[in-house]
Design a protein around this motif. Structure first.
Motif, mmCIF file in Angstrom:
data_model
loop_
_atom_site.group_PDB
_atom_site.id
_atom_site.type_symbol
_atom_site.label_atom_id
_atom_site.label_comp_id
_atom_site.label_asym_id
_atom_site.label_seq_id
_atom_site.Cartn_x
_atom_site.Cartn_y
_atom_site.Cartn_z
ATOM 1 N N ASP A 1 42.486 15.268 72.371
ATOM 2 C CA ASP A 1 41.942 14.728 71.122
ATOM 3 C C ASP A 1 41.151 15.772 70.249
ATOM 4 N N THR B 1 31.390 11.178 62.909
ATOM 5 C CA THR B 1 31.838 10.472 64.276
ATOM 6 C C THR B 1 31.764 8.946 64.174
ATOM 7 N N GLN B 2 32.628 8.311 64.946
ATOM 8 C CA GLN B 2 32.531 7.104 65.298
ATOM 9 C C GLN B 2 31.462 6.721 65.645
ATOM 10 N N TYR C 1 35.671 11.544 67.635
ATOM 11 C CA TYR C 1 35.141 10.529 68.406
ATOM 12 C C TYR C 1 34.701 10.948 69.708
ATOM 13 N N LYS D 1 36.468 9.588 72.520
ATOM 14 C CA LYS D 1 37.658 9.746 72.347
ATOM 15 C C LYS D 1 38.294 8.745 71.613
ATOM 16 N N HIS D 2 39.363 9.145 70.949
ATOM 17 C CA HIS D 2 40.298 8.316 70.153
ATOM 18 C C HIS D 2 41.077 7.468 71.016
ATOM 19 N N VAL E 1 34.117 1.547 71.630
ATOM 20 C CA VAL E 1 33.117 2.343 72.096
ATOM 21 C C VAL E 1 32.328 1.528 73.468
#
Ligand code: FAD
Length: 333
Positions: free
Chosen positions: A208, A225-226, A195, A198-199, A272
């Motif tokens: 994280d 990744t996200q 992430y 960050k999650h 995001v």
């Protein structure tokens, strides 16, 4: 000519690990796609319609998401609401097998903790091994709608790291039944999520990244990744991971904006942020068509910079929209 009485051998392809594709490509940037199973009642033709136009770009692997069951509340004649459990998008494993058979391309099933006991996870991994699936993306899964936190299945895993450990155990021939001696060693290449922003549940980025590092130490081999819309976020994330001692490939995930509603839905669902410049330009768009033009242009610019930066692979979340993804990728590859 085939003369024996048995059926001719079915042509197969040599399945490979994601990390092997990346190593083989050396400095070249690869392209890969993520697809969703169709809604229940749909068929493989829906998947082929999405993938056919994308196969020209020769993706070495295709990810297929996994969807946990949801609880719905259905009003009955009596006026009472009944809680019913429904899985809207089943079929991940079958779709993976079908993609491998149809296109001769590796498929990467997503496997989640949610909805699975350890035993069910083990059985799913055995199926995948028998189907010669070489890669899995190991995830926790999100909390269900109407639940404010992630609730694992009784006897299931609470965090993705526990799932990674279980897959890694099977790679060493260790099954849940301790009486199994000399169990067949699977050989899964294990991916995990990362992430750049960050999650959402992590108290800070450092924590994280430490949990991400723990997943690598537990046996994971690569990170996807996200989605993100500001490449600085990805570059910073990679730098922080490297500083923390994470050395595995970190594949960036990208999703072009295509519809006005996504301006609210993407930040809400995926946690995001859009850069100010993108918001400013998006605010001037009056139609979905105008926004899609901007979304494609933004994603192409992001992809070019990432590729120039030498990322191992550009991974596109199609979310059922092959056309926009194709418009992005054809400007790059
Ligand atoms: P974890 O690694 O378990 O982390 C969850 C949170 O707990 C994080 O905040 C982490 O910092 C923290 N944490 C981790 N380990 C520990 C520990 N041992 N103790 C305490 N805290 C810990 N969801 C689906 O349902 N299906 C999909 O197909 C799917 N595909 C995805 C693909 C990608 C590339 C990405 C980025 C996400 C995907 N997701 C999918 C969403 C994902 O399941 C959610 O983001 C989920 O909330 C977290 O999953 P995770 O694997 O990162 O969890």
């Amino acid at each position: 000519m085939w003369t024996s009485g048995r059926n001719p051998p079915v042509p197969t392809f040599a399945a490979m690990k994601v990390t092997e594709y990346l190593a083989q490509a050396e400095d070249r940037t690869l392209v890969s796609f993520e697809i969703l199973p169709p809604l229940k009642g749909g068929g493989m033709d829906a998947i082929f319609r999405i993938l056919d136009p994308l196969m020209d770009f020769k993706p070495p692997f295709i990810d297929v998401t996994y969807h946990r069951e949801e609880f719905l509340y259905v009003k009955r004649e009596s006026g009472y609401y009944e809680k019913v459990s429904i899985r809207k998008r089943p079929g991940t494993v079958g779709i993976c097998a079908s993609i491998m058979h149809h296109y001769g391309v590796d498929a990467v099933p997503h496997l989640i903790c949610g909805g699975f006991t350890r035993e069910e996870t083990e059985n799913a991994l055995i199926d995948l091994n028998f189907l010669k699936v070489q890669n899995v993306l190991a995830l926790r899964g999100d909390s269900r709608r109407f639940e404010d936190r992630f609730n694992p299945e009784e006897g299931g895993h609470a965090f993705a790291i526990d799932l990674v450990r279980q897959i890694s155990d099977m790679n060493h021939g260790r099954y849940l039944d301790e009486n199994i001696r000399d169990g067949q060693k699977t050989d899964f290449c294990i991916g995990i999520a990362g992430y750049p922003e960050k999650h959402i549940e992590a108290p800070n980025m450092e924590t994280d990244i430490q949990w991400t590092k723990a997943k690598i130490e537990a046996g994971a081999h690569f990170i996807v990744t996200q989605m993100f819309y500001d490449n600085r976020k990805y570059f910073d994330y990679v730098a922080r991971c490297r500083a923390a001692g994470i050395t595995v490939p970190i594949i960036p995930g990208l999703k072009p904006l295509t519809r006005m509603y996504q301006l609210n839905a993407i930040p809400r669902k995926f946690f995001v942020h859009f850069p100010e410049e993108l918001i400013r330009e998006a605010s001037a768009c009056k139609t979905d068509k105008a926004l899609a033009e901007l979304g494609v242009a933004w994603c192409v610019a992001q992809s070019r910079e990432l590729r120039d930066h030498g990322v191992p692979c550009l991974h596109y979340y199609t979310m059922g929209d092959a056309d926009t993804t194709r418009r992005v990728v054809e400007q790059l590859f």
